[in-house]
Design a protein around this motif. Sequence first.
Motif, PDB file in Angstrom:
ATOM      1  N   ALA A 236       0.813  -1.397   0.111  1.00 12.99           N
ATOM      2  CA  ALA A 236       0.048   0.001   0.231  1.00 12.99           C
ATOM      3  C   ALA A 236       0.995   1.211   0.035  1.00 12.99           C
ATOM      4  CB  ALA A 236      -1.054   0.171   1.145  1.00 12.99           C
ATOM      5  N   CYS A 237       1.930   1.041   0.673  1.00 11.39           N
ATOM      6  CA  CYS A 237       2.855   2.336   0.687  1.00 11.39           C
ATOM      7  C   CYS A 237       3.354   2.529  -0.570  1.00 11.39           C
ATOM      8  CB  CYS A 237       3.997   2.001   1.771  1.00 11.39           C
ATOM      9  SG  CYS A 237       3.612   2.514   3.394  1.00 11.39           S
ATOM     10  N   ARG A 238       3.796   1.575  -1.340  1.00 14.07           N
ATOM     11  CA  ARG A 238       4.435   1.678  -2.728  1.00 14.07           C
ATOM     12  C   ARG A 238       3.402   2.338  -3.537  1.00 14.07           C
ATOM     13  NH1 ARG A 238       5.854  -3.861  -4.548  1.00 14.07           N
ATOM     14  NH2 ARG A 238       3.605  -4.129  -4.751  1.00 14.07           N
ATOM     15  N   THR A 239       2.084   2.035  -3.393  1.00 13.70           N
ATOM     16  CA  THR A 239       1.078   2.639  -4.206  1.00 13.70           C
ATOM     17  C   THR A 239       0.941   4.321  -3.766  1.00 13.70           C
ATOM     18  OG1 THR A 239      -0.019   0.631  -4.277  1.00 13.70           O
ATOM     19  CG2 THR A 239      -1.440   2.779  -4.810  1.00 13.70           C
ATOM     20  N   MET A 240       1.044   4.388  -2.380  1.00 14.66           N
ATOM     21  CA  MET A 240       0.814   5.788  -2.051  1.00 14.66           C
ATOM     22  C   MET A 240       1.969   6.636  -2.539  1.00 14.66           C
ATOM     23  SD  MET A 240      -0.271   4.931   1.912  1.00 14.66           S
ATOM     24  CE  MET A 240       0.106   6.651   2.593  1.00 14.66           C
TER      25      MET A 240
ATOM     26  N   GLU B 148       2.137  10.721  -2.482  1.00 12.52           N
ATOM     27  CA  GLU B 148       2.199  10.872  -0.822  1.00 12.52           C
ATOM     28  C   GLU B 148       3.749  11.111  -0.493  1.00 12.52           C
ATOM     29  OE1 GLU B 148      -0.233  11.302   1.289  1.00 12.52           O
ATOM     30  OE2 GLU B 148      -1.717  10.993  -0.330  1.00 12.52           O
ATOM     31  N   THR B 149       3.940  11.442   0.743  1.00  8.65           N
ATOM     32  CA  THR B 149       5.159  11.643   1.364  1.00  8.65           C
ATOM     33  C   THR B 149       5.620  10.416   1.920  1.00  8.65           C
ATOM     34  OG1 THR B 149       4.452  12.312   3.448  1.00  8.65           O
ATOM     35  CG2 THR B 149       4.726  13.956   1.664  1.00  8.65           C
ATOM     36  N   VAL B 150       6.878  10.403   2.537  1.00  2.64           N
ATOM     37  CA  VAL B 150       7.556   9.120   3.162  1.00  2.64           C
ATOM     38  C   VAL B 150       6.873   9.233   4.616  1.00  2.64           C
ATOM     39  CG1 VAL B 150       9.402   8.706   1.879  1.00  2.64           C
ATOM     40  CG2 VAL B 150       9.648  10.378   3.712  1.00  2.64           C
ATOM     41  N   ASP B 151       6.425  10.635   5.039  1.00  3.37           N
ATOM     42  CA  ASP B 151       6.060  10.558   6.455  1.00  3.37           C
ATOM     43  C   ASP B 151       4.600   9.847   6.416  1.00  3.37           C
ATOM     44  OD1 ASP B 151       8.170  11.709   7.660  1.00  3.37           O
ATOM     45  OD2 ASP B 151       7.517  13.790   7.840  1.00  3.37           O
TER      46      ASP B 151
ATOM     47  N   VAL C 206      14.030   4.042   0.447  1.00  2.00           N
ATOM     48  CA  VAL C 206      14.715   3.465   1.466  1.00  2.00           C
ATOM     49  C   VAL C 206      14.561   3.599   2.825  1.00  2.00           C
ATOM     50  CG1 VAL C 206      16.632   3.357  -0.412  1.00  2.00           C
ATOM     51  CG2 VAL C 206      16.337   5.418   1.086  1.00  2.00           C
ATOM     52  N   GLU C 207      13.978   4.749   3.097  1.00  2.00           N
ATOM     53  CA  GLU C 207      13.421   5.188   4.579  1.00  2.00           C
ATOM     54  C   GLU C 207      12.463   4.338   4.891  1.00  2.00           C
ATOM     55  OE1 GLU C 207      14.948   8.983   2.650  1.00  2.00           O
ATOM     56  OE2 GLU C 207      13.387   7.418   2.135  1.00  2.00           O
ATOM     57  N   VAL C 208      11.414   4.051   4.283  1.00  2.00           N
ATOM     58  CA  VAL C 208      10.212   3.118   4.558  1.00  2.00           C
ATOM     59  C   VAL C 208      10.736   1.922   4.716  1.00  2.00           C
ATOM     60  CG1 VAL C 208       7.889   2.375   4.015  1.00  2.00           C
ATOM     61  CG2 VAL C 208       8.470   4.824   4.012  1.00  2.00           C
ATOM     62  N   ASP C 209      11.629   1.316   3.686  1.00  2.00           N
ATOM     63  CA  ASP C 209      11.950  -0.227   3.644  1.00  2.00           C
ATOM     64  C   ASP C 209      12.649  -0.593   5.112  1.00  2.00           C
ATOM     65  OD1 ASP C 209      10.740  -0.345   1.126  1.00  2.00           O
ATOM     66  OD2 ASP C 209      12.531  -0.153  -0.144  1.00  2.00           O
TER      67      ASP C 209
ATOM     68  N   TYR D  99      14.248  11.213  10.404  1.00  2.00           N
ATOM     69  CA  TYR D  99      13.436  11.401  11.634  1.00  2.00           C
ATOM     70  C   TYR D  99      11.948  11.497  11.105  1.00  2.00           C
ATOM     71  CZ  TYR D  99      17.609  13.368  13.545  1.00  2.00           C
ATOM     72  OH  TYR D  99      18.867  13.472  14.332  1.00  2.00           O
ATOM     73  N   PRO D 100      11.293  10.185  10.846  1.00  2.00           N
ATOM     74  CA  PRO D 100       9.860  10.175  10.588  1.00  2.00           C
ATOM     75  C   PRO D 100       8.994  10.995  11.312  1.00  2.00           C
ATOM     76  CG  PRO D 100      10.662   8.095  11.479  1.00  2.00           C
ATOM     77  CD  PRO D 100      11.861   8.996  11.445  1.00  2.00           C
ATOM     78  N   ALA D 101       8.229  11.881  10.896  1.00  2.00           N
ATOM     79  CA  ALA D 101       7.106  12.591  11.505  1.00  2.00           C
ATOM     80  C   ALA D 101       7.728  13.090  12.827  1.00  2.00           C
ATOM     81  CB  ALA D 101       6.002  11.615  11.579  1.00  2.00           C
ATOM     82  N   VAL D 102       8.921  13.403  13.086  1.00  2.00           N
ATOM     83  CA  VAL D 102       9.516  13.971  14.268  1.00  2.00           C
ATOM     84  C   VAL D 102       9.893  15.273  13.780  1.00  2.00           C
ATOM     85  CG1 VAL D 102      11.314  13.819  16.045  1.00  2.00           C
ATOM     86  CG2 VAL D 102      10.350  11.774  15.004  1.00  2.00           C
ATOM     87  N   PRO D 103       9.048  16.253  14.366  1.00  2.00           N
ATOM     88  CA  PRO D 103       9.324  18.011  14.152  1.00  2.00           C
ATOM     89  C   PRO D 103      10.857  18.085  14.763  1.00  2.00           C
ATOM     90  CG  PRO D 103       7.286  17.476  15.415  1.00  2.00           C
ATOM     91  CD  PRO D 103       7.830  16.173  15.411  1.00  2.00           C
ATOM     92  N   ALA D 104      11.344  19.258  13.944  1.00  2.00           N
ATOM     93  CA  ALA D 104      12.878  19.525  14.277  1.00  2.00           C
ATOM     94  C   ALA D 104      12.952  19.770  15.671  1.00  2.00           C
ATOM     95  CB  ALA D 104      13.469  20.486  13.267  1.00  2.00           C
ATOM     96  N   ILE D 105      12.070  20.336  16.569  1.00  2.00           N
ATOM     97  CA  ILE D 105      12.305  20.710  17.710  1.00  2.00           C
ATOM     98  C   ILE D 105      12.637  19.535  18.626  1.00  2.00           C
ATOM     99  CG2 ILE D 105       9.900  20.589  18.323  1.00  2.00           C
ATOM    100  CD1 ILE D 105      10.244  23.092  20.202  1.00  2.00           C
ATOM    101  N   PHE D 106      12.046  18.344  17.927  1.00  2.43           N
ATOM    102  CA  PHE D 106      12.184  16.957  18.814  1.00  2.43           C
ATOM    103  C   PHE D 106      13.307  16.130  18.355  1.00  2.43           C
ATOM    104  CE2 PHE D 106       7.780  18.041  19.521  1.00  2.43           C
ATOM    105  CZ  PHE D 106       7.940  18.325  21.173  1.00  2.43           C
ATOM    106  N   HIS D 107      14.239  16.580  17.402  1.00  2.00           N
ATOM    107  CA  HIS D 107      15.260  15.848  16.797  1.00  2.00           C
ATOM    108  C   HIS D 107      16.332  15.501  17.998  1.00  2.00           C
ATOM    109  CE1 HIS D 107      14.966  16.705  12.326  1.00  2.00           C
ATOM    110  NE2 HIS D 107      13.717  16.217  12.859  1.00  2.00           N
ATOM    111  N   ALA D 108      16.627  16.417  18.872  1.00  2.00           N
ATOM    112  CA  ALA D 108      17.534  16.091  20.152  1.00  2.00           C
ATOM    113  C   ALA D 108      16.966  14.744  20.897  1.00  2.00           C
ATOM    114  CB  ALA D 108      17.839  17.059  20.762  1.00  2.00           C
ATOM    115  N   ASP D 109      15.733  14.891  21.019  1.00  2.00           N
ATOM    116  CA  ASP D 109      15.079  13.801  21.796  1.00  2.00           C
ATOM    117  C   ASP D 109      15.073  12.657  21.093  1.00  2.00           C
ATOM    118  OD1 ASP D 109      14.615  15.668  23.615  1.00  2.00           O
ATOM    119  OD2 ASP D 109      12.094  15.675  23.147  1.00  2.00           O
TER     120      ASP D 109
END
Length: 163
Positions: A41-45, A50-53, A93-96, A129-139
């Motif tokens: 389904a992701c391949r189709t999306m 659609e985005t990788v996020d 490659v990210e999703v795989d 950083y999948p669906a991780v806002p930049a403000i939370f990258h350090a976390d």
Amino acid sequence: MVFQGEVLSVGALLDAARTTPETAPSLSVGVRHTAAQNAAACRTMLAAGETVDACWRFGILQALDDYTSVLRRGGPDLAAGVFADEPPRTGSVEVDAAFAALAEHVAERDGWLTPAWASDPSRHTSGWYPAVPAIFHADADQESPEAFRRRGILITSRSLARA
């Protein structure tokens, strides 16, 4: 109609829950949705723009939900079936890499063997950083589970939290 039952306190409800025997897992339902189906389904999306996020949310988190549902119903041996078939390549490659990371993560957590396909070195990315806002990258740099970190995926401790 007027309620005619007994209203219990929260403490009484918790006590009742603790003393109620757990039901044995049911193997009769089986695995209905797999990581391989979600990857297709992701391949189709992705092909539709659609985005990788979006694939993270649909493919990876949906695979986690599918796994958790089977785990609750049938235990870890049955739930491992969600990852039995190798997910097809999605075009990302990210999703795989994320499918492999999730398979290894839940296998190690729940005590079953990681499927061989998840060890494929090509299922790797770098600094995603999948669906991780930049403000939370350090976390995410600090909290990402090892199976994800080794594959170049950085997530927070909340990234895999489900309702």
